[in-house]
Enzyme design. Structure first.
Site, mmCIF file in Angstrom:
data_model
loop_
_atom_site.group_PDB
_atom_site.id
_atom_site.type_symbol
_atom_site.label_atom_id
_atom_site.label_comp_id
_atom_site.label_asym_id
_atom_site.label_seq_id
_atom_site.Cartn_x
_atom_site.Cartn_y
_atom_site.Cartn_z
ATOM 1 N N HIS A 44 5.411 1.834 10.192
ATOM 2 C CA HIS A 44 5.807 0.425 10.193
ATOM 3 C C HIS A 44 6.149 -0.017 8.761
ATOM 4 O O HIS A 44 5.438 0.325 7.810
ATOM 5 C CB HIS A 44 4.682 -0.453 10.746
ATOM 6 C CG HIS A 44 5.120 -1.832 11.112
ATOM 7 N ND1 HIS A 44 5.268 -2.835 10.185
ATOM 8 C CD2 HIS A 44 5.469 -2.374 12.314
ATOM 9 C CE1 HIS A 44 5.663 -3.936 10.791
ATOM 10 N NE2 HIS A 44 5.796 -3.687 12.089
ATOM 11 N N GLU A 81 5.762 -2.776 7.229
ATOM 12 C CA GLU A 81 4.718 -3.551 6.547
ATOM 13 C C GLU A 81 3.706 -2.621 5.888
ATOM 14 O O GLU A 81 3.309 -2.823 4.733
ATOM 15 C CB GLU A 81 3.993 -4.468 7.535
ATOM 16 C CG GLU A 81 2.880 -5.283 6.884
ATOM 17 C CD GLU A 81 2.036 -6.078 7.856
ATOM 18 O OE1 GLU A 81 0.819 -6.174 7.637
ATOM 19 O OE2 GLU A 81 2.603 -6.596 8.846
ATOM 20 N N THR A 116 -1.395 -6.684 9.204
ATOM 21 C CA THR A 116 -1.689 -8.042 9.689
ATOM 22 C C THR A 116 -1.723 -8.138 11.211
ATOM 23 O O THR A 116 -2.354 -9.032 11.762
ATOM 24 C CB THR A 116 -0.651 -9.040 9.151
ATOM 25 O OG1 THR A 116 0.665 -8.587 9.502
ATOM 26 C CG2 THR A 116 -0.763 -9.184 7.650
ATOM 27 N N CYS A 166 -3.970 -11.134 10.381
ATOM 28 C CA CYS A 166 -3.513 -12.526 10.391
ATOM 29 C C CYS A 166 -4.278 -13.319 11.432
ATOM 30 O O CYS A 166 -4.447 -12.864 12.575
ATOM 31 C CB CYS A 166 -2.008 -12.557 10.667
ATOM 32 S SG CYS A 166 -1.348 -14.213 10.884
ATOM 33 N N ASN A 224 3.403 -6.167 16.834
ATOM 34 C CA ASN A 224 2.459 -7.125 17.430
ATOM 35 C C ASN A 224 2.745 -7.353 18.908
ATOM 36 O O ASN A 224 1.843 -7.607 19.690
ATOM 37 C CB ASN A 224 2.458 -8.443 16.648
ATOM 38 C CG ASN A 224 3.735 -9.235 16.814
ATOM 39 O OD1 ASN A 224 3.874 -10.029 17.736
ATOM 40 N ND2 ASN A 224 4.698 -9.034 15.918
ATOM 41 N N SER A 250 7.793 -12.405 16.733
ATOM 42 C CA SER A 250 9.213 -12.409 16.390
ATOM 43 C C SER A 250 10.089 -12.958 17.511
ATOM 44 O O SER A 250 11.313 -12.853 17.444
ATOM 45 C CB SER A 250 9.665 -10.976 16.054
ATOM 46 O OG SER A 250 8.907 -10.443 15.008
#
Length: 671
Positions: A122, A124, A166, A194, A224, A265
């Site tokens: 990923h 991130e 996150t 998060c 996510n 998203s």
């Protein structure tokens, strides 16, 4: 069929921020490129492509001329270096939550082992690893962490830290924490999941437990979104779709309760389209059987449940709401708004759909009391709590001045703002803030005690910094400004020019000599000034305030010339003469030799301070700003004039009467 949409579904803060940044750059007419897809949503990416946004997979000279937006996932340090090497303009849309992880891993000592919970593929996670100050190890599950610690490639006694992507699964993270605590002795755990992700996952689980079908909306590459699907699948049948068109392949026969959630998203328009399509499909189905209608009539609800109701009636003190159960729902006006003067008929209408919370259920009377304010307060509480990490600027109204500060109400939550954070200057009366709308940031929170501490000063300082940066790009000598006198000292006045302070030296405040700036201005005065001098390095600005037309030497030039006679006032004396005020701001010298016709010992023998006398102007030196005056010249002129008058007058002889005549003695007798 009942369709319930999760309240947290849709864009998270970081994604919404990134999308808005791209839109802002496009709105400014710039050529925009993104490093990879800005978010994991094909519809948004396709729309941006249509508007000319380039999706780049590498950094080279082809990006020169573009404004490159770094997506919310963030990137490693090497990416920033490459962008700088090519001189490419950059807009950083890295999510603040992700940026916080970058700071954590980059601040560690070189011997610290960095453990990252997340998907190694990923972007991130790759960005987090790219900021690590030492070697980082990535794992996707608690089992992988256990294997990593057992077959470690690092010293067992080395200090360790553990962070998480996150969007990492909250339940899996808790298992990882337990393993680390059992195996290691020197470690620090940073819970970087998060809060919005945690809430979204918890809500997905809760909704899945109550539903016969869960529809998860989002891009198939979204981390996510995948996790939401995995969580929902543990408790009920779940499907993952990208848009409403994919509903045609979903079997819903016999399903009576459907839950909908969406990844961070997924834009709201796609969620609404899915909900609308499902509702239309439901209307096209056959009517419910008697048994199904009877079963629906026994539907119940519970205190604290979030429900969607339709307004069926409006009274002055309450609103009637149908929540789809056997109960008669009612919403007191006091639970809808805090404004006692509000006209409820203007705020809500029959047929409106409202998101509400169940406050009290009375099965005996068949009623249920509802509240909008309490549901809003929960959402507001989360927004306030999250703002400490996102740095979001909140807006509220100061409702109370308390000991040590003020209370500001925002989103139904009272935030304490200490006196030191309430104003830019110490000692300012806090009562001036009462009932004022203010902007502030959240400095710290306590979820258990539901308390938050904010700062108005932080926002004011940021705005002042922006104004300061703008000011220094535009300022130049001679430019005029309107400012506010901020403070006074013995040597001058400081003026706020809007983000920057400048100083008017005491000598620039008046053409006349003054003992203190307060003789001309006071704090709070709005003054017109101009820039006399600039020191960009020391950030100092010298201001001018005196006007040319008020210059006493200009006034003198227009009013007097050498030879004129004027009435002056003695203002001071020295051994060599007396100074007299010709006009305010200009004093002339009467030299001791010019005070009287005769010689005198000292000026005070003839003159005294405060005395008014007439003088003749004998010399004006504008260059050196000197004026010479003379009383003697005027006295001499007057004496000469009197003499001339006497010389010009005829001699008059007057004859004596005859009776008064006397005989004069002969000359010799006189002797």
């Amino acid at each position: 069929m009942t369709i319930t949409v999760a309240g947290s579904a849709g864009f998270c803060f970081g994604v919404d921020r990134a999308v808005r940044m791209v839109q802002s750059e496009l709105g400014a007419g710039k050529r925009v490129a993104t490093l990879g897809e800005i978010i994991h949503n094909p519809q948004i990416v396709a729309e941006f492509r249509r508007r000319g946004v380039l999706v780049a997979d590498k950094i080279d000279e082809s990006l020169c001329g573009y404004t490159v937006v770094i997506r919310s996932h963030g990137v490693g340090k090497d990416v920033y270096r490459k962008l700088a090497q090519f001189g490419i303009e950059t807009v950083d849309a890295t999510c603040p939550f992700v940026g916080k992880i970058h700071k954590i891993v980059s601040s560690q000592e070189p011997d610290t082992v960095i453990l990252v919970a997340g998907d190694p593929q990923h972007p991130e996670v790759q960005g987090i690893v790219g900021h690590a100050s030492s070697e980082a190890f990535v794992f996707q599950s608690a089992q992988e962490l256990a294997n990593l610690l057992t077959n470690c490639k690092f010293p067992p006694d080395a200090p360790k830290i553990m962070v998480a992507q996150t969007t990492f699964n909250r339940n899996e993270w808790q298992k990882c924490e337990e393993i680390l605590k059992k195996v290691c002795t020197r470690f620090t755990i940073f819970d970087t999941i998060c809060s919005a992700t945690t809430m979204r996952q918890q809500e997905a689980e809760s909704l899945a437990r109550e539903s016969e079908l869960m529809v998860v909306i989002g891009g198939r590459h979204s981390s996510n979104t995948k996790k939401l699907y995995e969580i929902a699948s543990q408790f009920t049948r779940a499907v993952l779709i990208e848009d409403a068109n994919e509903l045609s392949g979903v079997t819903m026969a016999g399903v009576r309760k459907v839950g909908i959630t969406a990844g961070a998203s997924t834009p709201a328009c796609i969620i609404k389209e899915v909900q609308k399509t499902m509702s239309e499909n439901q209307n096209n189905q056959e009517e419910l059987s008697f048994e199904e209608l009877l079963d629906q009539s026994f539907k119940s609800t519970y205190t604290g449940e979030k429900v969607t109701g339709v307004v069926t009636g409006i009274a002055p003190n309450e609103i009637s709401v149908d929540i789809g159960t056997k109960h008669a729902g009612y919403l007191p006006v006091s639970e809808f708004t805090d404004d006692p003067q509000a006209d409820i008929s203007q705020l809500v209408h029959k047929g409106d759909e409202l998101e509400l919370m169940v406050v009290r259920v009375n099965d005996v009377e068949g009623t249920v009391m509802l509240s909008k304010k309490r549901l809003d307060a929960i959402a507001g509480f989360e927004k306030v709590m999250n703002a400490v990490d996102t740095g979001e600027v909140l807006e509220g109204v100061v409702v109370e001045v308390v000991k040590g500060g003020v209370l500001a109400l925002t989103n139904g939550v009272k935030v304490f703002i200490p006196a030191s954070q309430a104003t830019m200057s110490r000692g300012q009366d806090l009562n001036t803030l009462l009932k004022q709308r203010v902007e502030f940031k959240i400095l710290e929170v306590n979820r258990q005690r539901r308390r938050a501490v904010g700062s108005i000063r932080a926002v004011s300082a940021e705005k002042r910094k922006e104004l300061e940066e703008k000011f220094w790009t535009e300022v130049e000598v001679g430019k005029h400004y309107q400012g506010t006198v901020k403070s006074l000292t013995s040597y001058g006045a400081f003026v706020d020019l809007g983000g920057v302070d400048g100083m008017i030296h005491i000598s620039e405040l008046s053409w006349q000599r003054i003992k203190h700036p307060s003789a001309v201005v006071k704090e709070g005065d709005v003054v017109d000034v101009y820039v006399k001098d600039i020191d960009p390095e020391k950030k100092k600005i010298s201001l001018g305030y005196k006007k040319t037309e008020d210059n006493p030497w200009v006034i003198l030039q227009n009013k007097y010339q050498v030879g004129d006679v004027a009435t002056v006032k003695i203002v001071s004396m020295t051994t060599f003469g007396a100074f007299a005020q010709l006009i305010p701001g200009v004093d002339g010298l009467i030299h001791v030799s010019q005070i009287a016709n005769e010689r005198i010992g000292k000026p005070s023998d003839v003159l005294s301070v405060g005395q008014e006398v007439q003088v003749k102007i004998t010399e004006i030196d504008f260059e050196n700003k000197r004026v010479s005056l003379s009383i003697r010249a005027l006295l001499e002129e007057n004496a000469e004039q009197e003499q001339e008058n006497e010389d010009a007058a005829p001699t008059v002889y007057e004859a004596a009467p005859p009776s008064e005549k006397k005989e004069e003695a002969p000359a010799e007798d006189a002797e």
